[in-house]
Design an enzyme around this catalytic site. Structure first.
Site, PDB file in Angstrom:
ATOM      1  CG  ASP A  32      -2.066   0.977   1.073  1.00 52.44           C
ATOM      2  OD1 ASP A  32      -3.215   0.527   0.895  1.00 52.44           O
ATOM      3  OD2 ASP A  32      -1.815   2.206   1.100  1.00 52.44           O
ATOM      4  CD  GLN A  95     -14.647  -0.847  -3.008  1.00 56.91           C
ATOM      5  OE1 GLN A  95     -15.774  -1.235  -2.700  1.00 56.91           O
ATOM      6  NE2 GLN A  95     -13.970  -1.349  -4.016  1.00 56.91           N
ATOM      7  CG  HIS A 101      -8.620  -2.924  -2.490  1.00 61.43           C
ATOM      8  ND1 HIS A 101      -9.561  -2.246  -3.222  1.00 61.43           N
ATOM      9  CD2 HIS A 101      -8.475  -2.236  -1.327  1.00 61.43           C
ATOM     10  CE1 HIS A 101      -9.965  -1.184  -2.544  1.00 61.43           C
ATOM     11  NE2 HIS A 101      -9.325  -1.159  -1.382  1.00 61.43           N
TER      12      HIS A 101
HETATM   13  P1  AMP Z   1      -9.810   1.533   0.171  1.00 56.71           P
HETATM   14  O1  AMP Z   1     -10.156   2.717   1.040  1.00 56.71           O
HETATM   15  O2  AMP Z   1     -10.103   0.224   0.834  1.00 56.71           O
HETATM   16  O3  AMP Z   1     -10.412   1.645  -1.205  1.00 56.71           O
HETATM   17  O4  AMP Z   1      -8.242   1.543   0.053  1.00 56.71           O
HETATM   18  C1  AMP Z   1      -7.537   1.932  -1.067  1.00 56.71           C
HETATM   19  C2  AMP Z   1      -6.082   1.786  -0.711  1.00 56.71           C
HETATM   20  O5  AMP Z   1      -5.334   1.873  -1.888  1.00 56.71           O
HETATM   21  C3  AMP Z   1      -5.563   2.867   0.243  1.00 56.71           C
HETATM   22  O6  AMP Z   1      -5.022   2.271   1.414  1.00 56.71           O
HETATM   23  C4  AMP Z   1      -4.484   3.576  -0.580  1.00 56.71           C
HETATM   24  O7  AMP Z   1      -3.382   3.976   0.196  1.00 56.71           O
HETATM   25  C5  AMP Z   1      -4.120   2.509  -1.600  1.00 56.71           C
HETATM   26  N1  AMP Z   1      -3.579   3.011  -2.853  1.00 56.71           N
HETATM   27  C6  AMP Z   1      -4.109   3.967  -3.643  1.00 56.71           C
HETATM   28  N2  AMP Z   1      -3.340   4.158  -4.738  1.00 56.71           N
HETATM   29  C7  AMP Z   1      -2.297   3.287  -4.628  1.00 56.71           C
HETATM   30  C8  AMP Z   1      -1.156   3.012  -5.430  1.00 56.71           C
HETATM   31  N3  AMP Z   1      -0.921   3.663  -6.587  1.00 56.71           N
HETATM   32  N4  AMP Z   1      -0.288   2.070  -4.998  1.00 56.71           N
HETATM   33  C9  AMP Z   1      -0.496   1.410  -3.846  1.00 56.71           C
HETATM   34  N5  AMP Z   1      -1.573   1.626  -3.043  1.00 56.71           N
HETATM   35  C10 AMP Z   1      -2.447   2.560  -3.422  1.00 56.71           C
END
Ligand code: AMP
Ligand code: ZN
Length: 113
Positions: A32, A95, A101
């Site tokens: 992440d 989300q 994910h």
């Molecule tokens: P969610 O709130 O469950 O949709 O979490 C999305 C997650 O994706 C968050 O923890 C972000 O930090 C992570 N995220 C967003 N963009 C990226 C990226 N380019 N590479 C790695 N993690 C990411």
């Protein structure tokens, strides 16, 4: 099927860089970008599924594979004393990225003290 504007589809296709920790024909795992624990990585299907609420019965083997990978990759990443598995689903589920994910978090945590 990919969605053109989906950030995790772009990561899956290598169009956006990520720190990959695991990849096979169905699944990708990467760290992440804003870790909320010493160990924090995501497991995604390469196939675009919007959320857990959008998974179909035919996706059950894929979901099982992803869940099974949590323990293998948690250990690989050094989470030897347990880990958390979180699947934020939909807007009320917090989300933010609309591509299914699994969050896996590990390492020493305040709530363990
Ligand atoms: P969610 O709130 O469950 O949709 O979490 C999305 C997650 O994706 C968050 O923890 C972000 O930090 C992570 N995220 C967003 N963009 C990226 C990226 N380019 N590479 C790695 N993690 C990411
Ligand atoms: Zn996607």
């Amino acid at each position: 099927m990919h969605q053109d504007d989906c950030i995790f589809c772009k990561i899956s296709k290598g169009e956006i860089p990520s720190t990959k920790i695991y990849e096979d024909e169905d699944v990708l795992a990467f760290r992440d970008i804003h870790p909320k624990a010493p160990i924090h990585f995501l497991i995604i299907p390469k196939k675009h599924i919007q959320s857990l609420a959008h998974a179909e019965p035919e996706d059950s083997a894929l979901l099982g594979k992803m869940l099974s990978l949590t323990r293998q990759l948690a250990i690989q990443e050094g989470a030897l004393n347990g880990f958390r598995v979180i699947i934020n689903t939909g807007s009320d589920g917090g989300q933010e990225v609309d591509h299914l994910h699994i969050h896996v978090l590990g390492g020493p945590q305040p709530w363990n003290k």
